[in-house]
Motif scaffolding. Structure first.
Motif, PDB file in Angstrom:
ATOM      1  N   LEU A 146     -39.793  36.434  27.231  1.00  0.00           N
ATOM      2  CA  LEU A 146     -40.575  35.314  26.719  1.00  0.00           C
ATOM      3  C   LEU A 146     -41.756  35.071  27.652  1.00  0.00           C
ATOM      4  O   LEU A 146     -41.570  34.875  28.852  1.00  0.00           O
ATOM      5  CB  LEU A 146     -39.703  34.062  26.620  1.00  0.00           C
ATOM      6  CG  LEU A 146     -40.310  32.819  25.950  1.00  0.00           C
ATOM      7  CD1 LEU A 146     -40.712  33.119  24.519  1.00  0.00           C
ATOM      8  CD2 LEU A 146     -39.323  31.657  25.996  1.00  0.00           C
ATOM      9  N   MET A 148     -44.840  32.706  28.755  1.00  0.00           N
ATOM     10  CA  MET A 148     -45.448  31.392  28.627  1.00  0.00           C
ATOM     11  C   MET A 148     -46.966  31.574  28.731  1.00  0.00           C
ATOM     12  O   MET A 148     -47.543  31.609  29.811  1.00  0.00           O
ATOM     13  CB  MET A 148     -44.958  30.407  29.688  1.00  0.00           C
ATOM     14  CG  MET A 148     -45.472  28.990  29.418  1.00  0.00           C
ATOM     15  SD  MET A 148     -44.749  27.691  30.461  1.00  0.00           S
ATOM     16  CE  MET A 148     -45.692  27.913  31.969  1.00  0.00           C
ATOM     17  N   MET A 177     -44.224  31.711  24.158  1.00  0.00           N
ATOM     18  CA  MET A 177     -44.072  30.271  24.237  1.00  0.00           C
ATOM     19  C   MET A 177     -45.390  29.703  24.752  1.00  0.00           C
ATOM     20  O   MET A 177     -45.829  30.042  25.854  1.00  0.00           O
ATOM     21  CB  MET A 177     -42.929  29.878  25.188  1.00  0.00           C
ATOM     22  CG  MET A 177     -42.797  28.374  25.373  1.00  0.00           C
ATOM     23  SD  MET A 177     -41.394  27.929  26.435  1.00  0.00           S
ATOM     24  CE  MET A 177     -41.972  28.539  28.036  1.00  0.00           C
ATOM     25  N   LEU A 215     -40.785  24.340  27.091  1.00  0.00           N
ATOM     26  CA  LEU A 215     -39.499  24.763  26.528  1.00  0.00           C
ATOM     27  C   LEU A 215     -38.970  23.731  25.545  1.00  0.00           C
ATOM     28  O   LEU A 215     -38.502  24.074  24.449  1.00  0.00           O
ATOM     29  CB  LEU A 215     -38.486  24.984  27.653  1.00  0.00           C
ATOM     30  CG  LEU A 215     -38.470  26.344  28.341  1.00  0.00           C
ATOM     31  CD1 LEU A 215     -37.595  26.299  29.588  1.00  0.00           C
ATOM     32  CD2 LEU A 215     -37.980  27.444  27.402  1.00  0.00           C
ATOM     33  N   SER A 218     -41.745  22.968  22.412  1.00  0.00           N
ATOM     34  CA  SER A 218     -42.019  24.088  21.510  1.00  0.00           C
ATOM     35  C   SER A 218     -40.852  24.424  20.595  1.00  0.00           C
ATOM     36  O   SER A 218     -41.005  25.175  19.628  1.00  0.00           O
ATOM     37  CB  SER A 218     -42.374  25.336  22.323  1.00  0.00           C
ATOM     38  OG  SER A 218     -41.248  25.782  23.074  1.00  0.00           O
ATOM     39  N   TRP A 220     -38.347  26.117  21.709  1.00  0.00           N
ATOM     40  CA  TRP A 220     -37.727  27.319  22.259  1.00  0.00           C
ATOM     41  C   TRP A 220     -36.403  27.012  22.952  1.00  0.00           C
ATOM     42  O   TRP A 220     -35.482  27.829  22.925  1.00  0.00           O
ATOM     43  CB  TRP A 220     -38.678  28.026  23.219  1.00  0.00           C
ATOM     44  CG  TRP A 220     -39.479  29.113  22.586  1.00  0.00           C
ATOM     45  CD1 TRP A 220     -40.819  29.091  22.265  1.00  0.00           C
ATOM     46  CD2 TRP A 220     -39.019  30.404  22.171  1.00  0.00           C
ATOM     47  NE1 TRP A 220     -41.205  30.277  21.682  1.00  0.00           N
ATOM     48  CE2 TRP A 220     -40.115  31.106  21.618  1.00  0.00           C
ATOM     49  CE3 TRP A 220     -37.778  31.035  22.205  1.00  0.00           C
ATOM     50  CZ2 TRP A 220     -40.012  32.399  21.107  1.00  0.00           C
ATOM     51  CZ3 TRP A 220     -37.658  32.328  21.701  1.00  0.00           C
ATOM     52  CH2 TRP A 220     -38.777  32.996  21.158  1.00  0.00           C
TER      53      TRP A 220
END
Length: 236
Positions: A146, A148, A177, A215, A218, A220
């Protein structure tokens, strides 16, 4: 006009979960910032964090946490206890998060630092992907990657990742993300910067400390937990 850039580099996380709203406070100097952030699509988590940091700025706090006030984390599992079920079993519960929001302007670059060539046409982003694919191959587990990203790095990063579409590491829905955006602050007026000639210059990414609000806000965090992820390996 002097500009004070992002104030979210230092994030306090002891108050998780984030407040669901910040609209229950009296009218304040922050109202213009909240209105601007909401109009740009920022949700409760980034608005709440920026509000707290803005108020700390008004109190002339520097964001530093004294070492004597920090205590060791307790109750964490020992690595030896994570090997049950096989040496590689726990990798299915891991997400590798790379902080990829910064441009390499300080090094004379015009794009994401992760696209800097390391050797033989291979850049840092390629190495991240290859490490992930190698872990998957050796372990037989779907180790998640992932990134960012920020509004400054997203397009270039996703364009480069198209070469890994066959490995499901090219879609924003699977690998990205987005870091939040925060308004720049006019140091003279303590108001949001207004730059009609180039409105994009009114914003900046909050930095690595935005990991937790990103986190949460979003979606996620919920998605990863629902997929059985328990551990995050985080690096820049």
């Amino acid at each position: 006009m002097s500009i004070r850039s992002s104030i979210c580099h230092f994030v306090w996380i002891q108050d998780l979960p984030w407040p669901k709203t910040v609209n229950d406070t009296p009218m304040s100097d922050f109202d213009a910032f909240e209105k601007k952030m909401r109009a740009a699509g920022m949700g409760d988590a980034p608005v709440s964090v920026f509000k707290r940091n803005f108020e700390a700025l008004q109190r002339n706090e520097n964001g530093m946490i004294p070492e004597q006030s920090i205590e060791p984390a307790s109750g964490l599992p020992k690595s030896e206890s994570l090997t049950s079920g096989g040496k590689h079993a726990k990798l299915s519960e891991v997400v590798v998060i790379k902080l990829n929001g910064g441009l390499g302007t300080g090094m004379g670059l015009r794009g994401p630092k992760s696209l800097l060539i390391v050797r033989d046409g291979v850049n840092f982003l390629d190495l991240m992907v290859r490490q992930t694919l190698s872990l998957r191959e050796k372990s037989g587990q779907k180790v998640r990657l992932l990134l960012m990203n920020s509004f400054s790095t997203s397009e270039d990063t996703l364009t480069h990742l198209q070469r890994y579409a066959a490995q499901s590491l090219a879609s924003a829905n699977e690998v990205e993300m987005m870091q939040n955006m925060v308004p720049k602050i006019d140091a003279a007026t303590m108001k949001p910067v207004d730059w009609p000639a180039d409105p994009e210059q009114e914003w900046c990414p909050p930095g690595h400390g935005d990991l937790y609000p990103a986190l949460v806000g979003s979606g996620w965090l919920d998605r990863l937990l629902n997929e059985g992820v328990k551990y995050a390996f985080v690096s820049n």
